[in-house]
Design a protein around this motif. Structure first.
Motif, PDB file in Angstrom:
ATOM      1  N   HIS A 173       7.003  -2.098   1.069  1.00  0.00           N
ATOM      2  CA  HIS A 173       5.412  -1.858   0.995  1.00  0.00           C
ATOM      3  C   HIS A 173       4.568  -3.076   1.860  1.00  0.00           C
ATOM      4  CE1 HIS A 173       6.329   0.962  -2.283  1.00  0.00           C
ATOM      5  NE2 HIS A 173       7.096  -0.279  -2.882  1.00  0.00           N
ATOM      6  N   SER A 174       5.324  -3.722   2.562  1.00  0.00           N
ATOM      7  CA  SER A 174       4.720  -4.627   3.454  1.00  0.00           C
ATOM      8  C   SER A 174       5.403  -5.414   4.495  1.00  0.00           C
ATOM      9  CB  SER A 174       3.831  -5.698   2.675  1.00  0.00           C
ATOM     10  OG  SER A 174       4.876  -6.450   1.992  1.00  0.00           O
ATOM     11  N   ASP A 234       1.187  -3.003   7.811  1.00  0.00           N
ATOM     12  CA  ASP A 234       0.718  -3.101   6.429  1.00  0.00           C
ATOM     13  C   ASP A 234      -0.139  -2.411   6.257  1.00  0.00           C
ATOM     14  OD1 ASP A 234       2.451  -5.180   5.723  1.00  0.00           O
ATOM     15  OD2 ASP A 234       0.988  -6.778   6.100  1.00  0.00           O
ATOM     16  N   GLN A 235      -1.038  -1.959   7.294  1.00  0.00           N
ATOM     17  CA  GLN A 235      -2.098  -0.673   7.125  1.00  0.00           C
ATOM     18  C   GLN A 235      -1.444   0.520   6.493  1.00  0.00           C
ATOM     19  OE1 GLN A 235      -3.852  -1.215  10.790  1.00  0.00           O
ATOM     20  NE2 GLN A 235      -5.854  -2.212   9.888  1.00  0.00           N
ATOM     21  N   GLU A 263       0.073   0.578   3.050  1.00  0.00           N
ATOM     22  CA  GLU A 263      -0.706   0.549   1.983  1.00  0.00           C
ATOM     23  C   GLU A 263      -0.953   1.690   1.348  1.00  0.00           C
ATOM     24  OE1 GLU A 263      -5.368  -0.173   2.809  1.00  0.00           O
ATOM     25  OE2 GLU A 263      -4.444  -2.080   2.385  1.00  0.00           O
ATOM     26  N   LYS A 264      -0.932   1.700   0.137  1.00  0.00           N
ATOM     27  CA  LYS A 264      -1.215   3.158  -0.744  1.00  0.00           C
ATOM     28  C   LYS A 264      -2.681   3.286  -0.897  1.00  0.00           C
ATOM     29  CE  LYS A 264       1.922   5.194  -2.791  1.00  0.00           C
ATOM     30  NZ  LYS A 264       2.478   6.575  -2.427  1.00  0.00           N
TER      31      LYS A 264
END
Length: 133
Positions: free
Chosen positions: A65-66, A93-94, A97-98
């Motif tokens: 997730h990152s 990261d963008q 991102e959820k």
């Protein structure tokens, strides 16, 4: 696959299953014993004239997730190893991102790895050019 898996539950994706959440390709998941257990198994099979084949999932790590999580994975601990469909100009990261239900957690390596058939109108993995229908 017996490689070390991400432990516990991932809040967005559930639990690891069948080697698809590899976290360290050079360690044995504790559910399967130790490196010494694996070596002993291979030795015993060889003593009987049998082969030992170690299966791993080589195109899938995660869920991720990152970029910070990527740094904890071994040996693919840099975002440059993960090629995500439609990342465009976003940072890693963008992309992970959820915010709108897409994308799902980054889990795969390779172009188009995150598409699911009929999941998105703009998903190219199932186009005839990619071998899909």
């Amino acid at each position: 696959p017996i490689v070390e898996q991400r432990p516990g539950k991932d809040g967005q994706s559930g639990y690891a299953s069948h080697g698809y959440w590899a976290w360290n390709l050079y360690e044995v998941d504790p559910h399967f014993g130790t490196k010494e257990d694996v070596q002993q198994l291979a030795d015993k099979l060889h003593d009987r004239g049998m082969f030992f084949i170690l299966d791993i999932v080589a195109n899938h790590m995660g869920p991720i997730h990152s970029a910070a999580e990527v740094a904890t994975i071994f040996p693919f601990n840099e975002t440059k190893y993960y090629h995500q469909l439609g990342i465009g100009d976003m940072t890693f990261d963008q992309y992970t991102e959820k915010v709108s239900g897409w994308p799902p957690p980054t889990q795969c390596q390779g172009p188009g790895a995150l598409c699911a058939k009929d999941s998105r109108a703009d998903c190219g993995c199932y186009s005839p050019a990619c071998g899909g229908a």
